[in-house]
Design a protein around this motif. Structure first.
Motif, PDB file in Angstrom:
ATOM      1  N   LEU A  27       0.517  -1.114   0.237  1.00 16.28           N
ATOM      2  CA  LEU A  27       0.240  -0.035   0.077  1.00 16.28           C
ATOM      3  C   LEU A  27       1.385   0.994  -0.010  1.00 16.28           C
ATOM      4  O   LEU A  27       2.363   1.192   0.586  1.00 16.28           O
ATOM      5  CB  LEU A  27      -0.770   0.150   1.308  1.00 16.28           C
ATOM      6  N   SER A  28       0.219   2.338  -0.562  1.00 18.76           N
ATOM      7  CA  SER A  28       0.953   3.938  -0.168  1.00 18.76           C
ATOM      8  C   SER A  28       0.595   4.367   0.352  1.00 18.76           C
ATOM      9  O   SER A  28      -0.262   4.309   0.826  1.00 18.76           O
ATOM     10  CB  SER A  28       0.974   3.805  -2.005  1.00 18.76           C
ATOM     11  N   GLN A  29       1.604   5.776   0.788  1.00 17.29           N
ATOM     12  CA  GLN A  29       0.852   6.266   1.955  1.00 17.29           C
ATOM     13  C   GLN A  29      -0.081   7.117   1.302  1.00 17.29           C
ATOM     14  O   GLN A  29      -1.595   7.393   2.434  1.00 17.29           O
ATOM     15  CB  GLN A  29       2.168   7.234   2.132  1.00 17.29           C
ATOM     16  N   ASP A  30      -1.467   7.559   0.040  1.00 21.33           N
ATOM     17  CA  ASP A  30      -1.947   7.388  -0.405  1.00 21.33           C
ATOM     18  C   ASP A  30      -2.875   6.961  -0.429  1.00 21.33           C
ATOM     19  O   ASP A  30      -3.936   7.172   0.129  1.00 21.33           O
ATOM     20  CB  ASP A  30      -1.656   8.152  -1.654  1.00 21.33           C
ATOM     21  N   GLU A  31      -2.899   5.596  -0.258  1.00 25.80           N
ATOM     22  CA  GLU A  31      -3.832   4.455  -0.300  1.00 25.80           C
ATOM     23  C   GLU A  31      -4.471   4.733   0.815  1.00 25.80           C
ATOM     24  O   GLU A  31      -5.718   3.938   1.348  1.00 25.80           O
ATOM     25  CB  GLU A  31      -3.621   3.052  -1.160  1.00 25.80           C
ATOM     26  N   LEU A  32      -3.397   4.203   1.803  1.00 26.10           N
ATOM     27  CA  LEU A  32      -3.719   4.125   3.554  1.00 26.10           C
ATOM     28  C   LEU A  32      -4.703   5.039   3.737  1.00 26.10           C
ATOM     29  O   LEU A  32      -5.246   4.552   4.967  1.00 26.10           O
ATOM     30  CB  LEU A  32      -2.789   3.672   3.855  1.00 26.10           C
ATOM     31  N   ALA A  33      -3.469   5.996   4.012  1.00 23.12           N
ATOM     32  CA  ALA A  33      -4.508   6.917   4.287  1.00 23.12           C
ATOM     33  C   ALA A  33      -5.941   7.588   3.729  1.00 23.12           C
ATOM     34  O   ALA A  33      -6.491   7.324   4.938  1.00 23.12           O
ATOM     35  CB  ALA A  33      -3.837   8.231   4.022  1.00 23.12           C
ATOM     36  N   HIS A  34      -6.407   7.106   2.703  1.00 22.32           N
ATOM     37  CA  HIS A  34      -7.648   7.162   1.718  1.00 22.32           C
ATOM     38  C   HIS A  34      -8.255   6.148   2.304  1.00 22.32           C
ATOM     39  O   HIS A  34      -9.798   6.063   3.542  1.00 22.32           O
ATOM     40  CB  HIS A  34      -7.642   6.762   0.614  1.00 22.32           C
ATOM     41  N   ARG A  35      -7.882   5.362   3.006  1.00 25.06           N
ATOM     42  CA  ARG A  35      -9.405   3.868   3.602  1.00 25.06           C
ATOM     43  C   ARG A  35      -8.977   3.847   5.006  1.00 25.06           C
ATOM     44  O   ARG A  35     -10.309   3.724   5.729  1.00 25.06           O
ATOM     45  CB  ARG A  35      -7.970   2.485   2.936  1.00 25.06           C
ATOM     46  N   ILE A  36      -8.116   4.696   5.372  1.00 25.01           N
ATOM     47  CA  ILE A  36      -8.537   4.523   7.641  1.00 25.01           C
ATOM     48  C   ILE A  36      -9.562   6.532   7.494  1.00 25.01           C
ATOM     49  O   ILE A  36      -9.767   6.704   8.507  1.00 25.01           O
ATOM     50  CB  ILE A  36      -7.690   4.328   8.215  1.00 25.01           C
ATOM     51  N   GLY A  37      -9.130   6.817   6.220  1.00 28.77           N
ATOM     52  CA  GLY A  37      -9.971   8.488   6.904  1.00 28.77           C
ATOM     53  C   GLY A  37      -8.778   9.524   6.795  1.00 28.77           C
ATOM     54  O   GLY A  37      -9.953  10.019   7.527  1.00 28.77           O
ATOM     55  N   ILE A  38      -7.603   9.630   7.189  1.00 23.95           N
ATOM     56  CA  ILE A  38      -7.098  10.546   6.839  1.00 23.95           C
ATOM     57  C   ILE A  38      -6.373  10.998   6.131  1.00 23.95           C
ATOM     58  O   ILE A  38      -6.450  10.640   4.540  1.00 23.95           O
ATOM     59  CB  ILE A  38      -5.733  10.382   7.876  1.00 23.95           C
ATOM     60  N   GLY A  39      -5.584  12.569   6.261  1.00 27.72           N
ATOM     61  CA  GLY A  39      -5.117  12.560   4.615  1.00 27.72           C
ATOM     62  C   GLY A  39      -3.740  12.514   4.825  1.00 27.72           C
ATOM     63  O   GLY A  39      -2.729  11.746   5.484  1.00 27.72           O
ATOM     64  N   ARG A  40      -3.062  12.093   3.754  1.00 23.40           N
ATOM     65  CA  ARG A  40      -1.626  11.535   3.474  1.00 23.40           C
ATOM     66  C   ARG A  40      -0.460  12.070   4.294  1.00 23.40           C
ATOM     67  O   ARG A  40       0.381  11.187   4.923  1.00 23.40           O
ATOM     68  CB  ARG A  40      -0.895  11.972   1.854  1.00 23.40           C
ATOM     69  N   GLN A  41      -0.542  13.290   4.337  1.00 19.26           N
ATOM     70  CA  GLN A  41       0.605  13.932   5.848  1.00 19.26           C
ATOM     71  C   GLN A  41      -0.040  13.270   7.104  1.00 19.26           C
ATOM     72  O   GLN A  41       1.546  13.978   7.752  1.00 19.26           O
ATOM     73  CB  GLN A  41       0.541  15.643   5.277  1.00 19.26           C
ATOM     74  N   SER A  42      -0.683  13.805   7.455  1.00 20.62           N
ATOM     75  CA  SER A  42      -0.952  13.090   8.252  1.00 20.62           C
ATOM     76  C   SER A  42      -0.475  11.948   8.903  1.00 20.62           C
ATOM     77  O   SER A  42      -0.189  11.857   9.726  1.00 20.62           O
ATOM     78  CB  SER A  42      -2.534  12.476   8.700  1.00 20.62           C
ATOM     79  N   LEU A  43      -1.670  10.391   8.274  1.00 20.84           N
ATOM     80  CA  LEU A  43      -0.179   9.352   8.048  1.00 20.84           C
ATOM     81  C   LEU A  43       0.911   8.755   7.557  1.00 20.84           C
ATOM     82  O   LEU A  43       1.790   8.641   8.995  1.00 20.84           O
ATOM     83  CB  LEU A  43      -0.528   8.286   6.864  1.00 20.84           C
ATOM     84  N   LEU A  57      -6.611   4.472  15.183  1.00 21.79           N
ATOM     85  CA  LEU A  57      -5.561   2.874  15.740  1.00 21.79           C
ATOM     86  C   LEU A  57      -6.413   1.857  15.946  1.00 21.79           C
ATOM     87  O   LEU A  57      -6.271   1.158  14.370  1.00 21.79           O
ATOM     88  CB  LEU A  57      -5.361   2.816  17.148  1.00 21.79           C
ATOM     89  N   ASP A  58      -7.538   2.208  15.348  1.00 19.89           N
ATOM     90  CA  ASP A  58      -8.993   1.129  15.124  1.00 19.89           C
ATOM     91  C   ASP A  58      -8.482   1.069  13.563  1.00 19.89           C
ATOM     92  O   ASP A  58      -8.665   0.152  12.749  1.00 19.89           O
ATOM     93  CB  ASP A  58     -10.582   1.332  15.569  1.00 19.89           C
ATOM     94  N   SER A  59      -8.888   1.749  12.902  1.00 21.82           N
ATOM     95  CA  SER A  59      -8.874   1.850  11.157  1.00 21.82           C
ATOM     96  C   SER A  59      -7.558   1.335  10.642  1.00 21.82           C
ATOM     97  O   SER A  59      -7.669   0.561   9.750  1.00 21.82           O
ATOM     98  CB  SER A  59      -8.859   3.284  10.714  1.00 21.82           C
ATOM     99  N   LEU A  60      -6.405   1.425  11.327  1.00 19.43           N
ATOM    100  CA  LEU A  60      -5.491   1.345  11.345  1.00 19.43           C
ATOM    101  C   LEU A  60      -4.792  -0.400  11.192  1.00 19.43           C
ATOM    102  O   LEU A  60      -4.576  -0.814  10.553  1.00 19.43           O
ATOM    103  CB  LEU A  60      -4.123   2.494  11.339  1.00 19.43           C
ATOM    104  N   ALA A  61      -5.294  -0.631  12.363  1.00 17.66           N
ATOM    105  CA  ALA A  61      -5.147  -2.323  12.999  1.00 17.66           C
ATOM    106  C   ALA A  61      -6.224  -3.495  11.762  1.00 17.66           C
ATOM    107  O   ALA A  61      -5.358  -4.428  11.201  1.00 17.66           O
ATOM    108  CB  ALA A  61      -6.093  -2.736  14.145  1.00 17.66           C
ATOM    109  N   VAL A  62      -7.193  -2.363  11.405  1.00 16.26           N
ATOM    110  CA  VAL A  62      -7.844  -3.229  10.193  1.00 16.26           C
ATOM    111  C   VAL A  62      -7.749  -3.447   9.159  1.00 16.26           C
ATOM    112  O   VAL A  62      -7.021  -4.129   8.201  1.00 16.26           O
ATOM    113  CB  VAL A  62      -9.838  -2.373   9.994  1.00 16.26           C
TER     114      VAL A  62
END
Length: 111
Positions: A27-43, A57-62
Motif C-alpha cells: 500500500l502507498s501512503q495515499d492509499e492507506l490514508a484514504h482507507r482509514i479516512g485521514i490525509g497522507r500528511q497525517s499518515l 488506531l482501530d482503522s489502522l489495525a483493520v
C-alpha cells in the motif's frame, strides 16, 4: 506521573511498525490514508512517530490486518497468523465441535 511534554514524545518504533506493515501489504501512503479516512500528511506524521486518535488506531489495525497491540507495542499477531492458528485449532475438532464453532463465529459476525 508523565508530564504533558512526555505524552507528546514521538514513538519512532510504532511508526516504523506501521510503515513496514503498510509496505508489506503493497500500500502507498495515499492509499492507506484514504482507507482509514485521514490525509497522507497525517499518515506520514504517524509513520514518523506522531500521535493519533483511538479511532485511527482501530482503522489502522483493520487495514493493516494486525492487532492494535501490535501497532502500539509490537505485540500480538497479524491477521494471517491468527487465521493459521485458528485453522490448527479447528483441524483438531470433531464434527460437533466444528458445527458449534461455526455457529458461534456466525453469531459474532452479526453483532
Amino acid at each position: 506521573m508523565q508530564t504533558k511534554a512526555q505524552t507528546k514524545e514521538k514513538n519512532y518504533e510504532r511508526g516504523a511498525r506501521i510503515a513496514d506493515r503498510r509496505k508489506a501489504l503493497g500500500l502507498s501512503q495515499d492509499e492507506l490514508a484514504h482507507r482509514i479516512g485521514i490525509g497522507r500528511q497525517s499518515l506520514s506524521a504517524i509513520e514518523n512517530g506522531g500521535s493519533f486518535r483511538a479511532q485511527t488506531l482501530d482503522s489502522l489495525a483493520v487495514e493493516l490486518e494486525v492487532s492494535a497491540d501490535f501497532i502500539m507495542y509490537g505485540a500480538g499477531s497479524t491477521k494471517a497468523e491468527l487465521v493459521a492458528e485458528a485453522v490448527k485449532v479447528l483441524s483438531d475438532m470433531d464434527e460437533m465441535q466444528l458445527r458449534q464453532c461455526v455457529a458461534m463465529m456466525k453469531a459474532m459476525m452479526s453483532v
